[in-house]
Design a protein around this motif. Structure first.
Motif, PDB file in Angstrom:
ATOM      1  N   PRO A  22     -25.896 -13.851 -11.957  1.00 21.61           N
ATOM      2  CA  PRO A  22     -26.053 -12.390 -12.333  1.00 21.61           C
ATOM      3  C   PRO A  22     -24.795 -11.775 -11.451  1.00 21.61           C
ATOM      4  CG  PRO A  22     -28.146 -13.281 -11.402  1.00 21.61           C
ATOM      5  CD  PRO A  22     -27.165 -14.471 -11.240  1.00 21.61           C
ATOM      6  N   ALA A  23     -24.159 -10.929 -12.356  1.00 26.64           N
ATOM      7  CA  ALA A  23     -22.802 -10.031 -11.710  1.00 26.64           C
ATOM      8  C   ALA A  23     -22.949  -8.785 -11.289  1.00 26.64           C
ATOM      9  CB  ALA A  23     -21.796 -10.275 -13.162  1.00 26.64           C
ATOM     10  N   GLY A  24     -24.098  -8.247 -11.499  1.00 30.75           N
ATOM     11  CA  GLY A  24     -24.465  -6.916 -11.216  1.00 30.75           C
ATOM     12  C   GLY A  24     -24.388  -6.753  -9.539  1.00 30.75           C
ATOM     13  N   PRO A  25     -24.369  -5.499  -9.133  1.00 32.29           N
ATOM     14  CA  PRO A  25     -24.323  -5.121  -7.607  1.00 32.29           C
ATOM     15  C   PRO A  25     -25.802  -5.263  -7.092  1.00 32.29           C
ATOM     16  CG  PRO A  25     -24.362  -3.215  -9.192  1.00 32.29           C
ATOM     17  CD  PRO A  25     -24.191  -4.054  -9.925  1.00 32.29           C
ATOM     18  N   VAL A  26     -25.543  -5.712  -5.927  1.00 33.93           N
ATOM     19  CA  VAL A  26     -26.944  -5.868  -5.110  1.00 33.93           C
ATOM     20  C   VAL A  26     -26.744  -5.191  -3.870  1.00 33.93           C
ATOM     21  CG1 VAL A  26     -27.664  -8.113  -6.308  1.00 33.93           C
ATOM     22  CG2 VAL A  26     -26.066  -7.909  -4.140  1.00 33.93           C
ATOM     23  N   SER A  27     -28.129  -4.927  -3.500  1.00 35.84           N
ATOM     24  CA  SER A  27     -28.147  -4.203  -2.301  1.00 35.84           C
ATOM     25  C   SER A  27     -27.677  -4.871  -0.983  1.00 35.84           C
ATOM     26  CB  SER A  27     -29.468  -3.531  -1.818  1.00 35.84           C
ATOM     27  OG  SER A  27     -30.479  -4.605  -1.443  1.00 35.84           O
ATOM     28  N   ASP A 228     -19.824 -14.117   2.200  1.00 34.25           N
ATOM     29  CA  ASP A 228     -18.952 -13.625   1.254  1.00 34.25           C
ATOM     30  C   ASP A 228     -19.399 -13.858  -0.133  1.00 34.25           C
ATOM     31  OD1 ASP A 228     -16.839 -13.154  -0.473  1.00 34.25           O
ATOM     32  OD2 ASP A 228     -15.380 -14.316   0.820  1.00 34.25           O
ATOM     33  N   ILE A 229     -20.323 -12.733  -0.593  1.00 36.48           N
ATOM     34  CA  ILE A 229     -20.840 -12.890  -1.955  1.00 36.48           C
ATOM     35  C   ILE A 229     -19.849 -13.144  -3.016  1.00 36.48           C
ATOM     36  CG2 ILE A 229     -22.541 -11.524  -3.413  1.00 36.48           C
ATOM     37  CD1 ILE A 229     -23.405 -11.997  -0.615  1.00 36.48           C
ATOM     38  N   ALA A 230     -18.893 -12.555  -2.925  1.00 29.84           N
ATOM     39  CA  ALA A 230     -17.800 -12.852  -4.194  1.00 29.84           C
ATOM     40  C   ALA A 230     -17.293 -14.214  -4.254  1.00 29.84           C
ATOM     41  CB  ALA A 230     -16.566 -12.002  -3.933  1.00 29.84           C
ATOM     42  N   ARG A 231     -17.085 -14.967  -2.860  1.00 32.03           N
ATOM     43  CA  ARG A 231     -16.642 -16.186  -2.798  1.00 32.03           C
ATOM     44  C   ARG A 231     -17.877 -17.370  -3.431  1.00 32.03           C
ATOM     45  NH1 ARG A 231     -12.903 -18.791   0.723  1.00 32.03           N
ATOM     46  NH2 ARG A 231     -13.190 -21.230   0.745  1.00 32.03           N
ATOM     47  N   ILE A 232     -19.135 -16.877  -3.075  1.00 32.06           N
ATOM     48  CA  ILE A 232     -20.256 -17.515  -3.667  1.00 32.06           C
ATOM     49  C   ILE A 232     -20.323 -17.625  -5.264  1.00 32.06           C
ATOM     50  CG2 ILE A 232     -22.710 -17.826  -3.874  1.00 32.06           C
ATOM     51  CD1 ILE A 232     -22.801 -16.955  -0.795  1.00 32.06           C
ATOM     52  N   GLY A 296     -31.137 -15.792  -5.530  1.00 38.14           N
ATOM     53  CA  GLY A 296     -30.624 -14.637  -6.399  1.00 38.14           C
ATOM     54  C   GLY A 296     -29.318 -14.731  -6.892  1.00 38.14           C
ATOM     55  N   PHE A 297     -28.583 -15.690  -6.275  1.00 41.45           N
ATOM     56  CA  PHE A 297     -27.201 -15.781  -7.016  1.00 41.45           C
ATOM     57  C   PHE A 297     -27.196 -16.674  -8.213  1.00 41.45           C
ATOM     58  CE2 PHE A 297     -26.468 -15.685  -2.030  1.00 41.45           C
ATOM     59  CZ  PHE A 297     -25.780 -14.408  -2.009  1.00 41.45           C
TER      60      PHE A 297
END
Length: 845
Positions: A22-27, A228-232, A296-297
């Motif tokens: 999933p590429a959308g924003p998350v809280s 680091d969400i972007a790295r994952i 959720g990743f």
């Protein structure tokens, strides 16, 4: 997602692909919860859970973890000045540095294993953290001094141990050295020198297949350590590429490594590698799916069917009674681990995959796990599984009476792994595995002092696995140790003595960085000419019709001989003997035809009909009948009608039917050699085996000859005598066309090797091609299979003379029409990559 999707869409639906990562924003709260779950999942995968570890089935696993950790702690206690572990010298040996990090991980793991004696041991955890700091300060943190030796240790191996250790001790590291995670991640990025800007480079030949899965899994864990969400997400997006089926005509990033539509798996660009790197990739992606569960990743359920397809079509055909076949193990054939050990890794992956799958897919995987347990001659030790949770799942599967044991293969199956030049033919009671090679696929793999004498392993070498036999007594490292490399079963080799790479050059590779081809230990030139050279002929492939198959290959010298004028003067090249060969895969027989067998250089040549080993105390015998009908018993040389080898101790036998052959030499020798002759790292352990060699020899300067013979698994003497009345006939055997007929099966099988039209009885086919025609004896149906073994043709045409037949079913790309004199079949083979096309026809009964 920032990635080319075309190749991925061949494996996943568009909607499914978009949902995987999933590429959308998350809280912020959801992201933090997902990262925490990812770390917790990782700990559960490797250390187990309180529930799993309370089960009695995990006691042996927990004890093994404890033993390893205590051994490592003792080595720390005994360490001298300048040592972290006693006797483990650091500073010049990258393998030792990797070992040091692995030993720290094993200690950390033991402190996280519920039920273990070191669980929660704060002192042991502090020693691990201190050890990480010590290693970084002295041997890892200065990248100008690092990166010696094997690239794998620096880009993958050490990072794998460090990342897992930091996840297991996440709280302790934050409390004791809050800067340590970022310090290590920065260093791991810096060592990713085949990457790009400290990240994965999908255009790098080092970042493919199993290697890419390892690197990206490491980076997922590093992202979890850094929050680091972007790295994952980036790591998962990169890893998605390994799930895609390789399209050889539309390569992304030039990558040929991965799984193909026919079940083949390739690593190192051209090495058939399901049984080594392939199982490593399988393990890693299944572990990743478990680590990601509920975070959720990623939505791993979209990927489970893809991995299930790997197990069903890629692994299952290559596993016989719990043994991984030699043809897909590359240099690993020289290691002392057995094929049973290899399969235990696949079993653990299947166990875990079944927990992620649903319905019939989960049931099939569980049934397959039971099937391997019931048919293997070796007892699988679940204590060697990576995860205690897997140990419990395995026990639950075995105890589930509602799931019957069931192979993922039908009992009779023929598989053409044409994308990796391998063939597998299975029947109740035996399996036949054939290793081919070509201008596309390597003849063998040598590297790092492993598989020292591999020269003919891709020249039609075969392995005939007999049911009920412990395969460690038939194949494995002891087969390659005691059987001459020039006389492996099935190969045609010149009479010469070759030297190993270390003998030739004084080190495990050819070293000449100043040459225009730039020979360094990991250069592309080293790969092309030393480690895994390809052949120079394109013809290698075959067709499958139901459970029957055919394969053909034109033997050639490897690319180094072709390019000898480009190579340095001290680079040693070898010229191979010549042969055009076919294998026709039936029920009770494997028929082999060979034509043009000889040597343009005038050397003597030997064709090994078969080679088998037996324990020194096994009761073996060799008997047969001469061409004139008189009985014969070997060893010796004679003109034979048939031969039978029997191992009474193992309860196995193989018959050899000579349809067209000059004198046959039969040897039964007692051979003793050290396992170190095939791998420098093997223990210097002498093994003794009785070695059967059945061969046809040609003297130096002799004219090329042709051969025709059949292997008959489990044959007794009466079975061999029955062949005097058929049902086999050789229809043609030349360098242009080879064909056989089996009267009882109503089967005609043809391989053509030259352009133009070829007539074989009532069939005309244009070549090069592979063809199977079967006329049903009890109906008006005729079935046909066609393939292009060169993978270069656009169409193949077949004419069935006689009756005009109409199609009942036909694959896409097959056209049938009635013509004068019979029925014409036109097959579009453009971009089919050796795939078989089938059609069923009906005519007057």
């Amino acid at each position: 997602m920032d990635i080319t999707r075309r190749r991925l869409l061949s494996a996943l639906s568009a909607a499914g692909l978009l949902a995987v990562v999933p590429a959308g924003p998350v809280s912020a709260a959801a992201a933090a919860a997902g990262v925490a779950r990812l770390r917790a999942n990782t700990a559960a995968v490797f250390a187990g859970t309180p529930e799993s570890n309370a089960r009695p089935e995990t006691a042996a696993k927990i004890a093994a973890v404890d033993r390893a950790a205590r051994t490592n702690l003792k080595a720390m206690d005994d360490a001298g000045t300048g040592e972290l572990f006693a006797g483990l010298a650091l500073g010049t040996d990258d393998a030792n540095l990797h070992t040091a990090y692995r030993w720290l991980y094993e200690i950390a793991l033991a402190t996280r294993v519920h039920g273990g004696s070191l669980y929660g041991d704060a002192a042991a955890r502090r020693r691990v953290v201190d050890g990480l700091v010590w290693l970084h300060e002295r041997y890892y943190g200065d990248q100008s001094k690092g990166y010696y030796g094997n690239w794998f240790n620096w880009e993958i191996g050490i990072s794998q141990q460090v990342s897992k250790t930091l996840v297991l001790l996440y709280d302790e590291v934050l409390a004791q050295r809050p800067d340590l995670v970022r310090t290590y991640v920065a260093s791991m990025d810096a060592y990713l020198r085949n990457g790009k800007d400290g990240d994965v480079n999908l255009d790098s030949r080092f970042h493919t297949g199993a290697n890419l899965a390892d690197i990206t899994t490491n980076r997922v864990l590093q992202g979890a350590l850094l929050d680091d969400i972007a790295r994952i997400r980036k790591a998962l997006t990169d890893q998605l590429t390994v799930f895609a089926t390789i399209d050889p005509y539309h390569l992304d990033h030039g990558v040929t490594d991965g799984y193909y539509a026919d079940g083949s798996f390739i690593q190192h660009a051209s090495v058939a590698y399901t049984g080594s790197y392939g199982k490593g990739l399988l393990t890693r992606v299944v572990q990743t799916l478990k680590i990601l569960d509920g975070t959720g990743f990623a939505h791993g359920e979209e990927l489970v069917p893809v991995v299930h397809g790997w197990v069903r079509n890629g692994f299952a055909p290559l596993i016989f009674e719990g043994w991984m076949m030699e043809i897909v193990k590359g240099r690993a054939v020289s290691r002392t681990d057995s094929g049973y050990t290899d399969v235990a890794v696949v079993v653990e992956a299947a166990v875990d995959l079944s927990s992620l799958a649903e319905g019939t897919m989960a049931r099939a995987l569980k049934g397959y796990v039971k099937h391997i347990r019931e048919t293997s001659r070796a007892t699988l030790d679940p204590a060697r599984f990576v995860s205690p949770v897997s140990v419990v799942r395995y026990a639950d599967i075995l105890a589930d009476a509602s799931v019957p044991a069931a192979d993922l293969n039908p009992a009779a199956r023929s598989v053409a792994f044409n994308a990796m030049d391998k063939t597998v033919h299975r029947r109740p009671g035996y399996a036949f595995a054939l290793s081919r090679s070509s201008a596309r696929i390597s003849k063998y793999e040598y590297m790092n002092g492993e598989n020292l004498m591999p020269w003919f392993q891709g020249e039609g070498a075969h392995y005939l696995y007999l049911s009920g036999q412990d395969q460690t007594r038939a194949y494995g490292v002891d087969y390659f140790t005691t059987v001459s490399p020039y006389a492996l079963a099935g190969v045609t080799a010149p009479a010469e003595q070759r030297r190993t790479v270390p003998e030739l050059y004084g080190k495990p590779y050819y070293d000449n960085p100043g040459h225009p081809l730039n020979f360094t230990s990991s250069s592309e030139s080293q790969n092309k000419y030393v480690y895994f050279p390809r052949g120079t002929h394109a013809h290698s492939g075959g067709a499958v019709l139901g459970a029957y198959g055919t394969a053909g290959m034109v033997q050639s010298s490897d690319v180094a001989f072709q390019d000898r004028e480009l190579l340095p003067d001290d680079f040693v090249v070898h010229r191979n003997a010549a042969a055009t060969k076919s294998w026709f895969l039936l029920d009770d027989e494997i028929v082999v035809l060979a034509a043009g067998v000889g040597d343009a250089a005038g050397r003597a040549v030997t064709t090994a009909v078969d080679a088998r080993i037996a324990a020194p105390d096994d009761a073996v015998s060799v008997t047969g009948v001469r061409d004139d009908g008189r009985p014969w018993s070997g060893p010796g040389t004679a003109e034979l009608r048939w031969l039978r080898y029997a191992n009474a101790t193992q309860g196995t036998a193989v018959g050899y039917l000579f349809l067209d052959a000059p004198s046959v030499r039969v040897a039964l020798d007692r051979v003793t050699r050290s396992r170190r002759v095939v791998r420098t790292a093997n223990p210097d352990t002498a093994v003794t085996r009785q070695v059967l060699g059945v061969s046809v020899d040609q003297a130096a300067g002799a004219r090329p000859v042709r051969l025709a013979y059949a292997l008959v698994p489990h044959a007794d003497a009466s079975r061999m005598r029955s062949y005097a009345k058929g049902p086999l006939r050789v229809l043609a055997n030349s360098r242009r066309v080879q064909a056989v007929a089996h009267r009882g099966l109503g089967l005609t099988a043809v391989n053509t090797f030259a352009p133009g039209r070829h007539e074989v009885e009532a069939v005309r086919v244009d070549g090069p091609s592979s063809l199977l025609v079967r006329r049903s004896p009890d109906s008006a149906l005729t079935s046909v299979a066609v393939s292009d073994p060169t993978m270069r043709r656009d169409t193949v045409s077949v004419l069935l003379r006689g009756r005009r037949l109409r199609p009942v079913t036909a694959d896409e790309g097959v056209r049938v029409r009635a013509v004068s004199g019979g029925t014409r079949i036109d097959v579009t083979t453009h971009h089919a990559y050796g795939r078989s096309f089938t059609v069923t026809l009906r005519g007057p009964h």
